[in-house]
Each structure stands twice: as structure tokens, then as C-alpha cells.
Write an enzyme that holds these catalytic residues in place. Structure first.
Site, mmCIF file in Angstrom:
data_model
loop_
_atom_site.group_PDB
_atom_site.id
_atom_site.type_symbol
_atom_site.label_atom_id
_atom_site.label_comp_id
_atom_site.label_asym_id
_atom_site.label_seq_id
_atom_site.Cartn_x
_atom_site.Cartn_y
_atom_site.Cartn_z
ATOM 1 C CB CYS A 2 -0.827 0.033 1.270
ATOM 2 S SG CYS A 2 -1.801 -1.462 1.513
ATOM 3 N NE ARG A 27 4.487 1.782 -1.361
ATOM 4 C CZ ARG A 27 5.539 1.151 -0.860
ATOM 5 N NH1 ARG A 27 6.683 1.213 -1.477
ATOM 6 N NH2 ARG A 27 5.444 0.451 0.256
ATOM 7 C CD1 TRP A 74 -2.049 -5.065 -4.638
ATOM 8 C CD2 TRP A 74 -1.363 -6.118 -2.807
ATOM 9 N NE1 TRP A 74 -1.738 -6.348 -4.991
ATOM 10 C CE2 TRP A 74 -1.315 -7.016 -3.884
ATOM 11 C CE3 TRP A 74 -0.989 -6.578 -1.545
ATOM 12 C CZ2 TRP A 74 -0.897 -8.342 -3.748
ATOM 13 C CZ3 TRP A 74 -0.574 -7.890 -1.406
ATOM 14 C CH2 TRP A 74 -0.534 -8.754 -2.506
ATOM 15 C CD GLU A 465 10.918 -10.947 -16.959
ATOM 16 O OE1 GLU A 465 10.769 -11.693 -15.969
ATOM 17 O OE2 GLU A 465 10.480 -9.791 -16.989
ATOM 18 C CG HIS A 488 12.149 -35.222 -21.107
ATOM 19 N ND1 HIS A 488 12.567 -36.511 -21.395
ATOM 20 C CD2 HIS A 488 13.139 -34.398 -21.527
ATOM 21 C CE1 HIS A 488 13.779 -36.452 -21.944
ATOM 22 N NE2 HIS A 488 14.140 -35.186 -22.044
ATOM 23 C CE LYS A 583 7.970 -1.225 -11.069
ATOM 24 N NZ LYS A 583 7.965 -2.440 -11.883
HETATM 25 C C1 F6R Z 1 7.166 -8.824 -12.751
HETATM 26 C C2 F6R Z 1 7.330 -8.073 -11.548
HETATM 27 C C3 F6R Z 1 7.535 -8.796 -10.279
HETATM 28 C C4 F6R Z 1 8.787 -8.242 -9.586
HETATM 29 C C5 F6R Z 1 8.955 -8.885 -8.201
HETATM 30 C C6 F6R Z 1 10.232 -8.425 -7.529
HETATM 31 O O1 F6R Z 1 6.960 -8.024 -13.849
HETATM 32 O O2 F6R Z 1 7.326 -6.857 -11.569
HETATM 33 O O3 F6R Z 1 7.636 -10.159 -10.486
HETATM 34 O O4 F6R Z 1 9.881 -8.524 -10.405
HETATM 35 O O5 F6R Z 1 7.867 -8.564 -7.400
HETATM 36 O O6 F6R Z 1 10.279 -7.051 -7.371
HETATM 37 P P1 F6R Z 1 11.642 -6.313 -7.079
HETATM 38 O O7 F6R Z 1 12.514 -6.467 -8.246
HETATM 39 O O8 F6R Z 1 11.252 -4.909 -6.787
HETATM 40 O O9 F6R Z 1 12.229 -6.985 -5.863
#
Ligand code: F6R
Length: 588
Positions: A2, A27, A74, A465, A488, A583
Site C-alpha cells: 500500500c 504500490r 493493495w 521472463e 519429457h 509493484k
Molecule cells: C514482474 C514483476 C515482479 C517483480 C517482483 C520483484 O513483472 O514486476 O515479479 O519482479 O515482485 O520485485 P523487485 O525487483 O522490486 O524486488
């Protein structure tokens, strides 16, 4: 997950709070709320939705008062409803609070408070903070005591900001970030410097167990035992505040395009810091590398690169699993932690575990003022600028650029990141020009239910990714797999409705990957290839430039990011704000 913000000063609080919340919306963005104090009365408005939308509907900016708090949520405890949105208050509105984190003992506290006659309205863990503050505030009308007593009752992780109806604004931090911004005529208290950077770059980063109390022109800092603490204000890099979308439709698209500059910028490192980092790394008996989500994929690629080019034996462990696999860690070990935000709870927990065992902690972060950077023995900044889109894009290529640079500094074999940077930048620009072609391919497969992304060797982390991007941006089930593993077992899933993307550049993996792809084609799958040498096996080719083998991951991930972006658009999804995600994941 949040974001919280508070303001006290000579300006009207609400517009500043709304603006700050908008900048920190990455956030969390399921609901929004603001409280301001006017004439000794606390007013609260909250609603479900994003900041701009709730602000417009409820006229948040027009709330009167020069002290206030705000929140974007969030959800962790309780559904996304107006009642569960913050700010929260106790039984009367004498103190209001916004909280980020998780109160693990909230059941026990709630039971105790209910026995004392407190009535709870929401399903959140945060509401206990409001009732506790109210309880202690009602005893003596002493904000300092109320804060200290409340903090000492809480177990879990928290940063919270409260306004008392005598015009005191307080914030407290334990395992969640909280930063004070000092302007010429007031103070901010915020989860991220982005909350106030437009107004000031003068900031105090609170430590765990710090409480800040603001009243009139006075700022006091003390800990949970009531002892005064001294924290020196620091200047925050202004460019962190550059979060405009520019001419792009979405932050995600803008950030994908920024990679034409950010990769290069990431290897412009301070030589002494890189040397220190590399010396500590070489000094380790065992090297572990960790991260979450996208950052874990960087860790996986780094494992290949550091072993191939620096001859280091490296184990990559995803951060949420690190605590279960850290038995071998000791004072001779080195942990490299990778994180864009530097605030991911799983990553920080891994680092704490490593520190408990006496290991050296190195980190690669985008936010240089983050908890991770400050916990590390040595930290390298990836320098890609603020990443607002919830899905990581430019931070991924910047993380791997730094890791390649480290490999080259240590190794006798070179990845080419420094020698071939000009060629790489041209290749990235050429790849970005494939946007129209990728949009066409995305249109063809927009209704896919499952997408498999296959590759070998250093291309495998890129497959993982790419699949993550498609899942989070387009809500389509996607799996990244080693091309040789399909036969497999997973081959049983393939039929005429399957969509497969293969990473098949013209390198040492070319021939084996083409034959894996032809097996899928003969089972009816629609096969898209991201390749520098198109083969008739493929239904669609996305032609990436030829470049030195080790650098191919940089040009392979871009088409996958764009594919995910266009799949989101064709499915009417806002790629900047995927559902259920935030994020900065500061819960375990
Ligand atoms: C994917 C994504 C998340 C972050 C993960 C780690 O696009 O944004 O999987 O990569 O939450 O976040 P950081 O890099 O900030 O530790």
C-alpha cells in the site's frame, strides 16, 4: 504494497496528498482514502478505484486542512470495499491512521479491544492500530506516548502515519519503508520519496523502530523505547521524480522503449564500487544469488553468465524459497540479492537470513535509497530511472547489464557488454522498430488460452521472463520451458489450439531448437519464432538482429515484452495496472 503519505505544513494538505498518492500508485491501486484536520475535526473520504477516479468522484482535493494523511490500498486482509479502505479510526474520530504492512497479532489485539468495548467496522488488520492509538490517546492526550505504546503492542511489519486531533502528525516504521520529506514550509511522511520529490529532495530515511512526531514547526524523532534518535537528512536524486508518461499511451510502453538508453546507462558504473563488489564476490567460498519474479529471472541468467564468463559456481534461489535452502550458507558465503524496488519482503528476508549466518551481502538495485541497498555490504545501482509500470521491463535489462558488467570485470572471458555496447544499442533500437510486426502477431494469437515459450541455454531465463510478462499483462496462461524438456511430458498438452513461441537465434542452440519446434508443429501447434534466421517450420517469424551470442537475451526479451503489451491491449486490459498486482511486494 500500500502507499501511505502524510503532510503537515502551511499549504492545503489534500491536493499534495492526492498528487503524492498518484505518483506512488504502483504500490497498490484498489482503493484510496484521505483524511484532513480542519478546525479540530478530522474529515475522511474514501472510495474504491484508482486515485484519479476516486479523487474526481469524491472531490478529494477540495478537502480543507493543512494537515492530513492518505492511502492507496493493495488488499491483504478483507475485500476491496469502501469500509476496508484507509484511513481507519477507532470508535470516535480523534485519531486517524493509514497503514502499510501486516499486523500478525491483530486477532489477539482485536479480541482484547473488543472486550474493552471497542467496535470494529472493517475486516482489515490495520484497524487495530486505530483502536490502540485511540485507547492510549484517550488516557493522556499525549501523542508520543500513544505512538510508543501502540508500536510496542504490534507484531508484524508496519509503517503507519496518524493524525491526532490536536494537529500532531506521527509516523512509525518497522520493516516497511517510511521517509520524511522536509520542505520550506512543511513536512511529508511517505512510503516512497516519489510521494514528495516534486516538492523537496531533502529527506530523512527512518530506520526500524523509529517514530517521527511533527507539530507546528517541530520535528522530533525517537524510538519505540522513547529514546531520542538522530537521523541526518540526505539529498535524494531529483531524477527519481521523473515519472511522466510523455507521448506514450502507457508507462509500460514508454519503459520498454527507454531500454534503448537504459541498458547503456546501467554499465556506467563507479569503478571503485564495482571493484569492491567484485572483490567481495571473488572472496566468497559459495555464491548464492536471489531475487523475486523478474529479478529472479535476472538471477537465473546471471548464474549462466557468471559461471561461463567468470568461472564462478553460483546457485540461484528464488527469494521466497531462500529460507528453506540456506543451510549451506556461512560466513564465507556471498549472497547477491537483486531487486528493482529494494523493498521486496522475500528478498529482504533472504538478506536477513544471510546476515544472521555471517555471509557477505551484495545487491543490485534500482532504488539506491531502498532498504536492500542500505542492508548490503556493497550495492550497485542499475540506474534505469523510476519504473512505474507494474510489470518490470527496463529494470530487467538493466539488472542483467550490471551482472554482465560484473562478469566482465571478474572474468577472463568477456560477455561483450562493454566492447560491443554500440552494436548492442543499435540492435536494441532495431528490435524496438519491430513493434508493428509484433502487434500483428499478437492480434493473430490474442485468443490463446495457453502460450508456451521455449528456448535453450541463456535463452531459458528469457523464456521464463517472457511467460511472466504474458501472464501478468494479458492474463493468459503462459509457461517458459527448456526446449529440450517438452518431449519429457509437457508435449501431451500440445494440440491445434496451442501457441508456442521459440527463442531461436542463429547461435549454438539453433539446430536443436528448430528440431524441438518441428515436433510441436507436427502436433498442430501454431509456432512463432523470435529468430535471426527464419525456418519454414514457423508460422510467424519475428526477425531480431544478429548479435554476439552472449548479448542475445537483451534483444530477445524486448519482442516478448511487446507481445505481452499488445496481447493486453487486444484483450482490453490496462497494461500499467494489472489486476491483483502491486509493484512493490512488501508482504511475505
Ligand atoms: C514482474 C514483476 C515482479 C517483480 C517482483 C520483484 O513483472 O514486476 O515479479 O519482479 O515482485 O520485485 P523487485 O525487483 O522490486 O524486488
Amino acid at each position: 504494497m500500500c502507499s501511505i503519505i502524510g503532510y503537515l505544513g502551511n499549504s492545503s494538505a489534500a491536493p499534495l496528498l492526492v498528487d503524492g498518492l498518484g505518483r506512488m500508485e504502483y504500490r497498490g491501486y484498489d482503493s484510496v482514502g484521505i483524511a484532513t484536520l480542519n478546525d479540530g475535526k478530522l474529515l475522511i473520504k474514501k472510495g474504491v478505484g484508482k486515485v484519479a477516479q476516486v479523487s474526481a468522484t469524491l472531490n478529494l482535493k477540495e478537502m480543507i486542512g493543512e494537515v492530513g494523511i492518505g492511502h492507496t490500498r493493495w488488499a491483504t486482509h478483507g475485500a476491496v470495499t469502501v469500509t476496508n479502505a484507509h484511513p481507519h479510526f477507532g470508535c470516535k474520530v480523534g485519531v486517524v491512521v493509514v497503514h502499510n504492512g501486516i499486523i500478525e497479532n491483530y486477532h489477539v489485539l482485536k479480541e482484547e479491544l473488543v472486550k474493552q468495548g471497542h467496535v470494529f467496522k472493517s475486516e482489515t488488520d490495520s484497524e487495530v492500530i486505530a483502536h490502540l492509538l485511540e485507547h492510549y490517546w484517550s488516557l493522556k492526550n499525549d501523542a508520543k506516548e500513544a505512538m510508543i505504546n501502540t508500536c510496542n503492542r504490534l507484531i508484524g511489519s508496519f509503517a503507519f502515519v496518524a493524525v491526532f486531533d490536536d494537529s500532531t502528525l506521527c509516523g512509525a516504521r518497522y520493516d516497511e519503508p517510511l521517509i520524511v520529506g522536509i520542505t520550506n514550509d512543511g513536512y511529508f511522511v511517505s512510503s516512497d520519496v516519489l510521494g514528495f520529490l516534486k516538492y523537496t529532495d531533502n529527506a530523512i530515511f527512518l530506520d526500524n523502530r523509529d517514530i517521527v512526531m511533527l507539530k507546528g514547526n517541530t520535528l522530533s524523532l525517537f524510538d519505540f523505547d522513547g529514546r531520542d534518535v538522530v537521523r541526518i537528512p540526505t539529498k535524494v536524486a531529483k531524477e527519481l521524480g521523473d515519472t511522466d508518461k510523455g507521448l506514450y499511451a502507457h508507462y509500460t510502453l514508454k519503459e520498454i522503449h527507454e531500454q534503448k538508453n537504459t541498458i547503456n546507462k546501467s554499465i556506467q558504473q563507479n569503478k571503485e564500487s564495482v571493484e569492491k563488489f567484485c572483490n567481495l564476490l571473488k572472496g566468497g567460498k559459495d555464491v548464492f544469488i536471489t531475487g523475486s519474479g523478474t529479478s529472479y529471472h535476472s538471477a537465473l541468467l546471471a548464474k549462466y553468465i557468471l559461471s561461463r564468463y567468470s568461472k564462478l559456481r553460483v546457485e540461484a534461489i528464488m527469494s521466497s524459497e531462500f529460507q528453506y535452502s540456506s543451510e549451506l550458507l556461512d560466513k564465507n558465503s556471498v549472497l547477491i540479492a537483486i531487486s528493482q524496488s529494494g523493498e521486496t519482503a522475500d528478498v529482504l528476508q533472504s538478506v536477513k537470513k544471510a546476515k544472521e549466518k555471517g555471509a557477505t551481502v551484495l545487491s543490485i538495485v534500482n532504488v539506491s535509497t531502498s532498504s536492500l541497498a542500505r542492508l548490503s555490504d556493497c550495492s550497485l545501482e542499475v540506474k534505469c530511472g523510476p519504473e512505474v509500470g507494474v510489470a518490470a521491463t527496463k529494470s530487467f535489462t538493466s539488472q542483467i547489464a550490471v551482472l554482465y558488467y560484473v562478469a566482465d570485470t571478474i572474468g577472463s572471458n568477456f560477455t561483450g557488454i562493454t566492447t560491443d555496447m554500440a552494436e548492442l544499442s543499435t540492435a536494441v533500437e532495431e528490435t524496438l522498430r519491430l513493434e508493428t510486426r509484433i502487434a500483428e502477431v499478437a492480434k493473430e494469437v490474442k485468443n490463446a488460452k495457453d502460450i508456451y515459450i521455449l528456448g535453450r541455454s541463456i535463452h531459458l531465463p528469457i523464456c521464463l521472463e517472457g511467460a511472466l510478462k504474458i501472464k501478468e499483462l494479458a492474463y493468459i496462461h503462459a509457461e517458459g520451458m527448456a526446449a529440450g524438456e517438452m518431449k519429457h511430458g509437457p508435449l501431451a498438452l500440445i494440440d491445434k489450439n496451442s501457441v508456442v513461441v521459440v527463442l531461436n537465434p542463429n547461435d549454438s542452440t539453433y539446430t536443436d531448437t528448430v528440431s524441438n519446434a518441428s515436433v510441436l508443429k507436427s502436433r498442430g501447434a501454431k509456432v512463432i519464432s523470435i529468430t535471426s534466421k527464419c525456418d519454414p517450420t514457423y508460422d510467424y517469424c519475428i526477425a531480431i538482429p544478429s548479435i554476439r551470442e552472449s548479448l542475445l537475451p537483451f534483444v530477445e526479451i524486448i519482442p516478448l515484452q511487446l507481445l505481452a503489451y499488445f496481447l493486453a491491449l487486444y484483450n482490453n486490459i490496462d497494461p500499467d495496472y494489472p489486476r491483483n498486482l502491486a509493484k512493490s511486494v512488501t508482504v511475505k
